[in-house]
Scaffold this motif. Structure first.
Motif, PDB file in Angstrom:
ATOM      1  N   GLY A 252       9.100  22.753 -11.267  1.00 36.20           N
ATOM      2  CA  GLY A 252       9.311  22.758 -12.586  1.00 36.20           C
ATOM      3  C   GLY A 252       7.840  22.849 -13.401  1.00 36.20           C
ATOM      4  N   GLU A 253       8.054  22.867 -14.633  1.00 29.56           N
ATOM      5  CA  GLU A 253       7.084  22.996 -15.633  1.00 29.56           C
ATOM      6  C   GLU A 253       6.096  21.621 -15.664  1.00 29.56           C
ATOM      7  N   SER A 254       4.830  21.786 -15.946  1.00 29.18           N
ATOM      8  CA  SER A 254       4.060  20.609 -15.847  1.00 29.18           C
ATOM      9  C   SER A 254       4.338  19.832 -17.240  1.00 29.18           C
ATOM     10  N   ASP A 255       4.301  18.514 -17.130  1.00 34.05           N
ATOM     11  CA  ASP A 255       4.566  17.574 -18.453  1.00 34.05           C
ATOM     12  C   ASP A 255       3.250  17.419 -18.933  1.00 34.05           C
ATOM     13  N   GLY A 256       2.424  18.082 -18.709  1.00 35.69           N
ATOM     14  CA  GLY A 256       0.815  18.087 -19.503  1.00 35.69           C
ATOM     15  C   GLY A 256       0.138  16.787 -19.139  1.00 35.69           C
ATOM     16  N   VAL A 257       0.656  16.024 -18.321  1.00 34.12           N
ATOM     17  CA  VAL A 257      -0.146  14.606 -18.057  1.00 34.12           C
ATOM     18  C   VAL A 257      -0.650  14.651 -16.819  1.00 34.12           C
ATOM     19  N   ASP A 258      -1.783  14.278 -16.346  1.00 36.51           N
ATOM     20  CA  ASP A 258      -2.258  13.844 -14.845  1.00 36.51           C
ATOM     21  C   ASP A 258      -1.987  12.462 -14.800  1.00 36.51           C
ATOM     22  N   GLY A 259      -0.623  12.313 -14.414  1.00 38.48           N
ATOM     23  CA  GLY A 259      -0.116  10.807 -14.096  1.00 38.48           C
ATOM     24  C   GLY A 259      -0.845  10.178 -13.364  1.00 38.48           C
ATOM     25  N   LYS A 260      -1.277  10.561 -12.243  1.00 38.56           N
ATOM     26  CA  LYS A 260      -2.197   9.776 -11.158  1.00 38.56           C
ATOM     27  C   LYS A 260      -3.463   9.094 -11.838  1.00 38.56           C
ATOM     28  N   ALA A 261      -4.098  10.121 -12.624  1.00 41.18           N
ATOM     29  CA  ALA A 261      -5.322   9.906 -13.282  1.00 41.18           C
ATOM     30  C   ALA A 261      -5.125   8.762 -14.691  1.00 41.18           C
ATOM     31  N   VAL A 262      -4.023   8.905 -15.059  1.00 44.97           N
ATOM     32  CA  VAL A 262      -3.570   8.039 -16.268  1.00 44.97           C
ATOM     33  C   VAL A 262      -3.381   6.605 -15.643  1.00 44.97           C
TER      34      VAL A 262
ATOM     35  N   ASP B 233       0.776  -1.273  -0.123  1.00 38.27           N
ATOM     36  CA  ASP B 233       0.031  -0.071   0.080  1.00 38.27           C
ATOM     37  C   ASP B 233       0.832   1.120   0.035  1.00 38.27           C
ATOM     38  N   ALA B 234       1.978   1.132   0.833  1.00 40.35           N
ATOM     39  CA  ALA B 234       2.752   2.432   0.837  1.00 40.35           C
ATOM     40  C   ALA B 234       3.455   2.386  -0.535  1.00 40.35           C
ATOM     41  N   GLN B 235       3.909   1.566  -0.915  1.00 36.60           N
ATOM     42  CA  GLN B 235       4.660   1.697  -2.166  1.00 36.60           C
ATOM     43  C   GLN B 235       3.870   2.152  -3.323  1.00 36.60           C
ATOM     44  N   TRP B 236       2.694   1.725  -3.454  1.00 33.44           N
ATOM     45  CA  TRP B 236       1.726   2.062  -4.477  1.00 33.44           C
ATOM     46  C   TRP B 236       1.162   3.470  -4.437  1.00 33.44           C
ATOM     47  N   ALA B 237       0.932   4.076  -3.013  1.00 32.80           N
ATOM     48  CA  ALA B 237       0.689   5.405  -2.587  1.00 32.80           C
ATOM     49  C   ALA B 237       2.107   6.332  -3.218  1.00 32.80           C
ATOM     50  N   GLN B 238       2.955   5.899  -3.000  1.00 32.35           N
ATOM     51  CA  GLN B 238       4.162   6.714  -3.332  1.00 32.35           C
ATOM     52  C   GLN B 238       4.251   6.841  -4.710  1.00 32.35           C
ATOM     53  N   ILE B 239       4.083   5.706  -5.775  1.00 32.68           N
ATOM     54  CA  ILE B 239       3.944   5.836  -7.114  1.00 32.68           C
ATOM     55  C   ILE B 239       2.707   6.934  -7.496  1.00 32.68           C
ATOM     56  N   LEU B 240       1.544   6.845  -6.668  1.00 36.80           N
ATOM     57  CA  LEU B 240       0.361   7.644  -7.219  1.00 36.80           C
ATOM     58  C   LEU B 240       0.785   9.402  -6.657  1.00 36.80           C
ATOM     59  N   ASP B 241       1.698   9.344  -5.363  1.00 33.61           N
ATOM     60  CA  ASP B 241       1.906  10.655  -5.136  1.00 33.61           C
ATOM     61  C   ASP B 241       3.192  11.133  -6.150  1.00 33.61           C
ATOM     62  N   TRP B 242       4.113  10.402  -6.609  1.00 28.25           N
ATOM     63  CA  TRP B 242       4.990  10.846  -7.557  1.00 28.25           C
ATOM     64  C   TRP B 242       4.142  11.246  -8.899  1.00 28.25           C
ATOM     65  N   ALA B 243       3.154  10.483  -9.204  1.00 27.69           N
ATOM     66  CA  ALA B 243       2.370  10.621 -10.539  1.00 27.69           C
ATOM     67  C   ALA B 243       1.558  11.889 -10.285  1.00 27.69           C
ATOM     68  N   SER B 244       1.192  12.461  -9.370  1.00 25.50           N
ATOM     69  CA  SER B 244       0.459  13.665  -9.285  1.00 25.50           C
ATOM     70  C   SER B 244       1.359  14.937  -9.097  1.00 25.50           C
ATOM     71  N   LYS B 245       2.782  14.884  -9.044  1.00 24.40           N
ATOM     72  CA  LYS B 245       3.712  16.220  -9.006  1.00 24.40           C
ATOM     73  C   LYS B 245       4.312  16.442 -10.576  1.00 24.40           C
ATOM     74  N   ASN B 246       4.901  17.584 -10.360  1.00 25.96           N
ATOM     75  CA  ASN B 246       5.852  17.939 -11.565  1.00 25.96           C
ATOM     76  C   ASN B 246       7.181  17.505 -11.197  1.00 25.96           C
ATOM     77  N   TRP B 247       8.044  16.999 -12.099  1.00 28.43           N
ATOM     78  CA  TRP B 247       9.423  16.818 -11.491  1.00 28.43           C
ATOM     79  C   TRP B 247      10.565  17.715 -12.507  1.00 28.43           C
ATOM     80  N   THR B 248      11.584  18.063 -11.897  1.00 31.47           N
ATOM     81  CA  THR B 248      12.733  18.735 -12.505  1.00 31.47           C
ATOM     82  C   THR B 248      13.832  18.565 -12.283  1.00 31.47           C
TER      83      THR B 248
END
Lengths: 326, 428
Positions: free
Chosen positions: A268-278, A240-255
């Motif tokens: 940084g700038e948005s990659d234009g994708v809602d990673g968590k939703a995808v 659960d913790a690992q999966w939550a971590q992936i979804l958390d990463w997915a909901s943020k922008n990274w630079t």
């Protein structure tokens, strides 16, 4: 002219018939090239206990050949590979039953794996290294029948995260390939990340960055079918913790961190994708496909895997093999 | 009519062809079918390998770019094999591990070591070694095609990489510890790490200088050749009776071929492929003037006048300096570019410069002109016995001899003027 052709054909047919009949009188030797007279398990063998356990739990139940004695012809000869250590093979066999076969047996029923499970599991002690790009092969599914598991000699029964990463996630991944090679998954899955796959440089991508693009792992971002298998495997095996971590990463922008070539920080700038939703959309497709195509409740499967991977007793499992009387 | 005639011919011809083709299948060239013959061979090979009570010694090469390794193996009928190794990867101590083996009908009759053995498969595992990338490792085989097998030897060929490997039965009653110790003894008798070079003397009269022999990955430079552009290499292994290269070594021009050498009683390695080629140490006088070597006079081996001459030096030093004399060495001094007799007296090191003349084989003579470094000159002045010793040393030429022709780590100097005057030097 027509008559000549007819005669000639008749002659040839008759001749051939004579030829075949005379050849068929030369009875084929009834001896099989395989030794079918041998008992299923050799009681005099040093590996009798393990062979006996495998026969009872894999051969008789699933018609599965668990090949722990490596045959290099059964692997890619282009790689330098070595056999699995015997004791590691025993550990992996009992764990695979507990964490994989028995899970499906409990959730779907035994017939599911009897029908769709692999016929051969081939253990290989070392990874298959791709020196050119610094990657290694952890598993292969071939023709929907055979699963090869690599890196067995590194198996650490006290580290279930690595057990998952290198073996059981790999088994779920490869089994997902077997399943979708049997019944294809919905095409709409392939449309969710169009343009974001990177077949040749996926290994250079950061796990946080690919999550923000809607992938559950860098390898998932290599191509659609790997994305599908990774989504299945990661959803089932990640805690659960690992999966939550992936979804958390997915909901943020990274630079990229300043003056770094491989460390990413939030911002940084948005990659234009809602990673968590995808990612959640991909899981939803997988969930529905498991239900519709296979009658499998993906969440029940995940729930049982999660419980078992944190509640197994390796000594007890090993004892199933080593307590068999010689 | 013509059609009927044609039909008869056709029937006859096809019938004849059919019978002819079947006849080939009916003939029994072999008494068993192919699968049965393979199974019989595999069973026979298993019987051969499980027979010796002390097991087998396998002379194994992973590649021809690395020394070979000896594995001792005891095959059990139950499919297990106990393997022992003693090499740099086991810290040169014997280690044992049991794993599995099997004879399979694969690419011909194949002996496969099909469960991982830490001692054996480390030469096949793709993990990185020597700073190289993962994926290759030592690159050795662990599956072998059985080329032939008898009670005396088994010849295998690596299935993937292809190098030839041999197994020889370990004499009954010989413990594995003893076997490895015997190999170490043979190795030490042949290749001293203290002596930098050997000679390969080929049957056709060529000579190659061998380097790195004690590593068993030998370098070769042809006599008079250029070490930078003409060095070639060959991997070898110490065997129960000598030394063997991974594959035949043919030099730069392939005018000879040597692979297996058997050690003779004088230490010489004689090639059994041509019965003529040898591996020996260079001439002794050339060893004595090798600039990287120091030869220490061994006081317990002095003979004739050298006994008193040496003891007087020891006594004189003690009297004059209240010190304990330690040693004398014949060597080259790179700083002064002189050959010298170097001595250590207590905490003092002194050098007496000498001239050296060699015969090209086994003769050496020295000259001394009362020259040396400061300590040398001080000792020469204060200890009269030094002058006496140097006079004796330079009073005649010497004939050099050694017990071993391949590893002369101890050389005897016998005075040409008086054979009762002699001393021994040990390479340092």
């Amino acid at each position: 002219m027509t008559m000549n052709k007819y005669i000639l054909s008749l002659v040839l047919l008759l001749g051939a018939a004579i030829g075949f009949s005379s050849c068929s009188s030369d009875e084929p030797n009834s001896t099989s090239i395989f030794n079918t007279t041998e008992a299923a398990v050799d009681t005099a063998s040093a590996t009798y206990q393990f062979d006996s356990w495998l026969y009872t739990n894999y051969v008789q139940v699933y018609n599965l050949d668990f090949r722990y004695k490596m045959q290099d012809v059964g692997a890619d000869m282009d790689y330098n590979l070595v056999p699995a250590e015997y004791s590691k093979a025993v550990d992996l066999a009992v764990l695979a039953k507990y964490l994989w076969f028995d899970v499906y047996k409990g959730v779907v029923g035994i017939d599911f794996l009897k029908s769709y499970g692999p016929r051969i599991i081939h253990l290989i002690g070392s990874p298959a290294y791709n020196a050119a790009n610094g990657t290694m092969i952890l598993g292969l599914a071939e023709g929907g029948l055979k699963v090869s598991l690599f890196r067995v000699n590194y198996l650490d029964v006290n580290d279930f995260l690595s057990l998952n990463e290198y073996y059981f996630k790999t088994m779920h991944h490869e089994f997902a390939h077997i399943l979708h090679q049997t019944k294809t998954y919905p095409k709409e899955f392939n449309l969710l990340s169009v343009g974001n796959y990177e077949p040749f440089k996926w290994q250079e991508r950061d796990e946080k960055v690919v999550a923000s693009l809607g992938f559950t792992s860098p390898y998932a971002s290599s191509e659609t079918r790997e994305d599908f298998a990774e989504t299945v495997a990661n959803y089932i095996t990640k805690t659960d913790a690992q999966w939550a971590q992936i979804l958390d990463w997915a909901s943020k922008n990274w630079t990229l961190k300043e003056s770094s070539t491989n460390v990413y920080v939030e911002g940084g700038e948005s990659d234009g994708v809602d990673g968590k939703a995808v990612i959640l959309q991909k899981v939803s497709i997988v969930r529905q496909w498991f239900k519709d195509s296979w009658g499998v409740d993906l969440d029940s499967l995940r729930s049982v895997v999660q419980y078992r991977q944190s509640h197994f007793n390796i000594d007890s499992l090993r004892n199933e093999v080593y307590s068999i009387k010689k | 009519m013509n059609k009927k005639f044609l039909s008869v011919i056709f029937f006859g011809a096809v019938l004849a062809m059919s019978l002819g083709s079947c006849k080939n299948e009916i003939d029994d060239v072999f008494d068993q079918d192919a699968a049965a013959r393979m199974n019989t061979a595999l069973s026979t090979y298993k019987d051969v390998l499980t027979a010796p009570s002390s097991g087998w010694a396998m002379e194994y090469f992973a590649t021809d770019a690395e020394q070979g390794y000896t594995f001792l193996m005891k095959f059990d009928k139950n499919g297990s094999v106990n393997i022992a190794a003693k090499n740099t990867y086991t810290s040169n101590k014997m280690a044992q591990e049991t794993s599995l083996y099997q004879f399979i009908g694969d690419d011909g009759p194949v002996l496969t070591f099909n469960s991982y053995n830490n001692l054996f498969h480390r030469f096949s595992t793709p993990e990185a070694i020597d700073g190289k990338s993962n994926g290759v490792g030592h690159g050795g085989d662990y599956e072998f095609i059985v080329m032939n097998a008898s009670a005396d030897s088994v010849k295998l060929q690596g299935k993937k990489v292809g190098y030839t490997q041999y197994l020889y039965p370990i004499p009954s009653g010989t413990s594995w510890e003893d076997y490895f110790n015997q190999l170490d003894t043979i190795d030490a008798k042949m290749f001293s790490p203290k002596l930098p070079t050997l000679w390969l003397n080929t049957a056709n009269g060529k000579r190659y200088t061998i380097g790195n022999a004690s590593t068993h990955y030998l370098s070769f430079v042809p006599d008079g050749g250029d070490a930078i552009s003409q060095t070639t290499y060959a991997a070898g292994i110490v065997t129960h009776d000598g030394f063997r290269f991974c594959k035949p070594y043919q030099g730069l021009d392939s005018t000879f071929k040597v692979q297996k050498f058997v050690q003779q009683t004088d230490g010489t390695l004689l090639c059994t492929d041509d019965g003529k080629s040898t591996i020996t140490a260079p001439y002794l006088d050339s060893l004595l003037v090798t600039k990287t070597l120091a030869w220490q006079i061994e006081p317990s081996t002095l003979g004739g006048d050298f006994v008193k001459a040496y003891n007087d030096v020891v006594t004189g030093c003690n009297t004059s300096f209240k010190t304990v004399f330690q040693y004398m060495q014949l060597r080259y001094d790179g700083a002064s570019k002189n050959y010298e007799l170097l001595f250590k007296n207590g905490k003092y090191t002194g050098k007496l410069y000498i001239g050296v003349t060699t015969s090209g084989t086994d003769k050496v003579s020295y000259t001394f002109a009362d020259d040396g470094d400061n300590n040398g000159k001080v000792h020469l002045t204060r200890v009269a016995a030094f002058k006496t010793f140097m006079t004796l040393l330079t009073s005649s030429g010497y004939t050099l001899s050694a017990t071993s022709t391949i590893a002369p780590t101890r050389v005897k100097f016998t005075s040409d003027a008086n054979s009762s005057n002699y001393f021994y030097v040990d390479v340092q």
